[in-house]
Design an enzyme around this catalytic site. Structure first.
Site, PDB file in Angstrom:
ATOM      1  CB  ALA A   1      -0.938  -0.009   1.204  1.00 41.88           C
TER       2      ALA A   1
ATOM      3  CG  ASP B   1       6.499  -6.597  -2.306  1.00 42.03           C
ATOM      4  OD1 ASP B   1       6.168  -7.789  -2.191  1.00 42.03           O
ATOM      5  OD2 ASP B   1       5.975  -5.685  -1.656  1.00 42.03           O
TER       6      ASP B   1
ATOM      7  NE  ARG C   1      -4.653  -2.842   2.012  1.00 39.87           N
ATOM      8  CZ  ARG C   1      -5.132  -4.080   2.028  1.00 39.87           C
ATOM      9  NH1 ARG C   1      -6.298  -4.349   1.486  1.00 39.87           N
ATOM     10  NH2 ARG C   1      -4.450  -5.046   2.590  1.00 39.87           N
TER      11      ARG C   1
ATOM     12  CE  LYS D   1       1.016  -7.123  -2.876  1.00 38.24           C
ATOM     13  NZ  LYS D   1       0.915  -6.794  -1.443  1.00 38.24           N
TER      14      LYS D   1
ATOM     15  CG  ASP E   1       5.074  -7.186   5.768  1.00 35.66           C
ATOM     16  OD1 ASP E   1       6.252  -7.314   6.146  1.00 35.66           O
ATOM     17  OD2 ASP E   1       4.459  -8.072   5.150  1.00 35.66           O
ATOM     18  CG  ASN E   2       8.509  -7.786   9.138  1.00 35.79           C
ATOM     19  OD1 ASN E   2       9.643  -7.807   9.607  1.00 35.79           O
ATOM     20  ND2 ASN E   2       8.274  -8.048   7.858  1.00 35.79           N
TER      21      ASN E   2
ATOM     22  CB  CYS F   1      -0.885 -21.729  32.431  1.00 35.49           C
ATOM     23  SG  CYS F   1       0.393 -22.943  32.786  1.00 35.49           S
TER      24      CYS F   1
END
Length: 1001
Positions: free
Chosen positions: A479, A505, A516, A532, A580-581, A636
């Protein structure tokens, strides 16, 4: 709520006159933003929903279904199809309104090409609206797009719910503003002049905002409630997330039960984990439990018509608090600019001193009525010098904001702008006339019949040449990457002799990208050859045939350093991150630091966005990643003590991965190399080996299903194990009346006492689980299933469910530490482990025929049973623990770890990044020229602040007390430290976190 700007976040601009304490408010925002992304969305992925309905195309995860429904009924008129108008139209069409009509009487000219990305050279001399129509229509097949080439008239405006005016005269703004206000039509006025922008909203006498910020209602589990006036609620969580004035409802309270039916109550925050409510002195004693949940209320806003708002300085919303005087002056200067055009018949000429003096005189005259305490004549002069300019980055920013206001007008979702907003990036101009290049004069800024004329009018022809010579590396073509490439093409970055753009990419194009990532079209979806980066590169070559761009499909990590090594980075002028991270950003930041290259970084999360510019030796860097493990859900909690729907959804995801992916993968690895597999598995520890070998034996032994009936039987027995037997065992170990060693109820606070479920084939959720689980189980064995519930019910009648008796020998761990200690203690059934090892020592002779088919979780195919399973499994577990269930939409958002994205925010963020790019190319060396930005378009909150400088360290000289050999070693270390004293030497406790990129590629 995580982002409460009125309480936790005070907007400031940091300059030499501000102290560091103010900046910490900004840092709280950034750190909170990164934590939210790292914990709520640890593994961002793209949406891939098949386009079944119009709603599947849009960012429903940002707006919600109801808002999208209202959007789908709205008709919008956008007047003016120069750069700003087409930017707004693009974003509005992608958002999914019913129809958009674009209006323009003007003809395309070279001056338009610096920001109008849908014009081609063949369109010169043709109507701008008609020339843009086909490209705008292709953005979204569900939006009817039409063009109107005649003048604006009231009869035309009556056909629309929202009208947007761009490139309009003040007379038209006032005339149509009065008409729209009196006829219930929402009006938005947007304008840009060079490096300055203006935005105005009028949504009528009364406008109802149904959801002010779009945030999920905050909730907190209750630990105690006092009997007092007012009663004080203490929460289990360290931060309850409420603010003064919040309204909450209380439920599941034991003892003081009147509160459960009391209704919404206003609260007063007393501390991060406490707040006061109503008078509880006459209520029963509080015993345990309870949940406080925020009740969101609608809000009625009043707007003034434009002619009244013009003279109301209280309606100015600041974007840069260091420029308050500038923006107050700009409010008058834009009015004077309209007067200038009316008097002279044109905008002020670039760098014309006489025109600037006239505009200053006109603003001074207006100020005799406005009475500004301080009039910034330098701003007026700069506006005059640059008003002829038409810049893509400024249009992208203002266009993103304006389109978001259109969406608010259509839906009532989010808080609209009240009512004026100004933006300027005049610090992009050379630091001193001409800076490193030519002197800016009327001659150097005059038009040349070039696609860059709109930009040359601001920066001069010499700067345009420097832009063309730049070599930039763009990482990510999602985007933000698409928006950046569009801006690069329009401004001519790397489009000259010696210039170049490299974009990488590794992703292909998916359906959900289209809402978008506007460079992609439906025909690009699912085509393996159409990655992309390649499609995006081709698209911007159409926008600007001079673009020198190369597309790669490489992941940026240490494995690609043979491609992106020292020589590659040293040949760059800069890097733009559209990742993206966090991990990839940190890695790229480190590479830029190592090679002393500037980096532009930006990211979005729904309506929120952030940008950061890293300038070597001038600003701080992105810095190392901060772990989000402190917010991870304890094992847990997932296994035995869930108390939120997020816990049951994560548990369901873990079940899916274990049953339908990992089990099949283990079996296939075993078939491939039985001896090696057993050796490796046993080497991982007895506890893990036992789990894995049990799993493998289930896939190759007598439990292996032979047909569809076996799959249904397995699913039914799995249901019984998970939702009845396991819960019965838990209650056997910890009965509902169990007390702790302190004499307090065991099942209290965050521990919700569960109850077993009884299978009912007439219960939809029960059957949903069996249908999904059986089909998925069949898939991993290559067995074809069915959705026929009647047929499945018939099979269920024949399924034998063994009786279950809880065992007293089973130990249930209360903490992760206990669980780990148990695993390390070696108290396992070693006999069973040896038995499995013996059984699996020789693989079946027909192992090739027994190969299994692991399933990768895919959230966006509604026919693959994945989300069906997650929703049913999670909601059944929620029913076990009396946790409110989640619908399919919310479950998909959380379990699918979907990163909400929206075109308006990505456009605005990319625009701000490219504003900083101008400064980098100019060679600015004053930190006061640069800006970091933090925006939340849901509440029209835009704050730009000066970035922090790099940390520097002083190395003391202890040579007088140090042996010669040791001094030499110290000099080496000191030398290294000095080399690292730039913006890249950061510590985890003191870095600017930065926001994650567009979160989807």
């Amino acid at each position: 709520m995580l982002f409460n700007f009125s309480d936790d976040f005070v907007p400031v601009v940091i300059s030499r006159d501000n102290n560091a304490q103010a900046y910490m408010k900004h840092r709280h925002f950034q750190a909170a933003f990164r934590r939210q992304i790292q914990t709520r969305y640890p593994h961002p992925k793209s949406l891939k929903t098949p386009l079944k309905t119009p709603f599947d195309f849009y960012s429903k995860y940002v707006l919600g279904h109801e808002a999208m429904r209202r959007m789908g009924t709205a008709n919008v008129l956008i007047a003016g199809m120069r750069g700003l108008g087409v930017e707004i139209a693009k974003n509005v069409i992608l958002s999914g309104v019913k129809s958009v009509t674009v209006q323009d009487e003007g003809l395309a000219e070279w001056m338009d090409f610096s920001s109008q990305f849908f014009l081609l050279a063949s369109h010169l001399g043709q109507n701008r609206a008609l020339s843009s129509l086909s490209q705008l229509s292709a953005l979204n097949p569900h939006v009817h797009v039409s063009a109107h080439t005649g003048p604006l008239k009231e009869t035309l405006l009556q056909q629309f719910q929202v009208v947007v005016l761009t490139d309009s005269s003040l007379d038209d703004q006032q005339r149509f503003g009065t008409f729209c206000h009196s006829n219930g039509i929402k009006l938005i006025v947007a304008d840009t002049k060079g490096l300055c922008g203006q935005l105005f909203c009028d949504f009528g006498e009364e406008f109802e905002v149904l959801d002010t910020d779009g945030e999920t209602p905050a909730s907190a589990m209750i630990d105690d409630i006092t009997k007092a006036d007012p009663g004080v609620v203490t929460c289990i969580e360290q931060r309850h997330g409420f603010v003064d004035g919040s309204t909450v409802s209380l439920s599941e309270v034991c003892g003081m039960t009147k509160l459960n039916s009391y209704g919404p109550v206003d609260i007063k925050v007393l501390g991060p984990d406490s707040f006061s409510i109503c008078d509880t002195s006459s209520f029963s004693e509080y015993k345990k439990g309870g949940v406080a949940t925020e009740v969101k209320k609608s809000k009625i806003l009043q707007f003034k018509p434009l002619d009244e708002a013009l003279v109301d300085p209280e309606l100015l919303v600041m974007t840069d608090y260091g420029k308050m005087t500038k923006h107050q002056t700009l409010h008058l200067a834009f009015q004077a600019l309209h007067g200038f055009v009316k008097r002279v018949g044109r905008l002020p000429k670039p760098r014309s001193q006489s025109d600037a003096e006239l505009l200053v005189a006109m603003v001074t005259e207006l100020n005799k009525v406005s009475h500004l305490d301080q009039l910034d004549e330098d701003v007026v002069q700069s506006l005059s010098f640059t008003a002829c300019g038409d810049l893509a980055p400024v249009n992208a920013f203002i266009g993103g904001l304006a389109a978001q206001e259109v969406m608010k007008a259509c839906t009532g979702k989010f808080t609209p702008l009240q009512q004026w907003l100004y933006f300027d990036a005049l610090e992009c101009l050379p630091e001193g006339n001409g800076g490193e290049g030519e002197e800016l004069t009327e001659s150097t800024c005059s038009p040349r019949g070039s696609r860059y004329d709109g930009q040359t009018a601001v920066f001069g022809s010499g700067f345009q040449e420097r832009l063309g010579e730049q070599k930039y590396f763009l990482v990510g073509a999602g985007a933000i990457g698409c928006e950046l490439l569009k801006n690069f093409a329009l401004i001519g970055l790397g489009a000259g002799e010696g210039g170049h753009i490299t974009v990488t990419d590794m992703d292909s194009i998916e359906r959900s990208n289209l809402n978008r990532q506007f460079l992609f079209r439906s025909q690009d979806i699912g085509v393996r050859e159409k990655q992309k980066s390649e499609v995006a590169a081709q698209a911007v070559r159409v926008m600007n045939p001079n673009m020198n761009i190369t597309a790669h499909q490489n992941r940026l990590d240490p494995d690609s350093e043979q491609v992106y090594g020292h020589t590659f980075f040293m040949g760059l002028d800069g890097v733009a991150a559209a990742l993206d991270n966090v991990e990839a950003r940190v890695y790229l930041d480190g590479r830029c630091v190592q090679h002393q290259r500037p980096m532009l970084e930006g990211g979005t999360l729904g309506s929120k966005g952030h940008t950061l510019v890293v300038v070597p030796h001038l600003t701080e860097s992105y810095g190392p990643a901060k772990t989000g493990s402190q917010n991870a859900i304890p094992l847990c909690t997932l296994k035995n003590f869930p108390h939120r729907i997020e816990h049951t959804l994560q548990w369901a995801r873990d079940q899916f991965e274990g049953l339908y992916k990992q089990a099949a993968e283990h079996v296939n690895l075993y078939f491939r190399d039985a001896a090696g597999f057993l050796e490796r598995t046993l080497g991982r520890g007895e506890a893990e080996a036992l789990e894995v070998l049990e799993c493998v034996w289930g896939g190759v032994g007598r439990q292996r299903p032979q047909g569809w009936e076996d799959c249904v039987g397995w699913a039914r027995r799995q249901w019984e194990t998970l939702y009845n037997n396991n819960i019965a065992q838990l209650l056997h170990c910890f009965p509902s009346d169990q007390l702790t060693s302190s004499g307090l109820p065991f099942w209290s606070g965050a521990k919700r006492c569960p109850h077993p479920l009884t299978f009912d084939p007439s219960n939809t959720t029960h059957m949903d689980y069996v249908v999904a689980a059986a089909n998925l189980y069949g898939q991993i064995y290559g067995i074809v299933g069915t959705r026929d519930s009647s047929a499945i019910r018939s099979i269920l009648e024949t399924v034998h469910i063994p009786a279950f008796t809880p065992k007293s020998t089973i130990k249930i761990h209360l903490t992760d530490k206990e669980m780990e200690e148990e695993r390390e203690s070696g108290h396992l059934d070693t006999g069973r482990l040896e038995e499995l090892q013996k059984k699996l020592s020789s693989p079946p002779v027909n192992s090739a025929a027994l190969q299994m088919h692991p399933i990768d979780f895919e959230k966006d195919d509604d026919n693959n049973f994945h989300i069906d399973y997650i929703v049913a499994a999670s909601n059944l577990r929620a029913e076990n623990y009396d946790i409110p269930t989640a619908d399919r939409h919310k479950s998909k958002l959380i379990a699918g770890r979907i990163i909400p994205a929206i075109a308006t925010t990505t456009a605005a963020v990319a625009g701000l990044m490219c504003v900083e790019l101008y400064k980098l190319v100019q060679g600015h060396r004053k930190i006061s020229s640069y800006r970091s930005s933090y925006i939340n378009l849901a509440v029209q909150y835009c704050v730009l602040s000066e970035p922090l400088g790099p940390q520097r360290f002083t190395v003391s000289d202890r040579s007088a007390h140090t042996p010669t050999k040791q001094r030499k070693e110290q000099r080496k270390v000191c030398s290294k430290k000095r080399e690292l004293s730039g913006p890249h030497l950061q510590f985890a406790s003191d870095v600017m976190p930065g926001l994650l990129g567009s979160m989807e590629q």
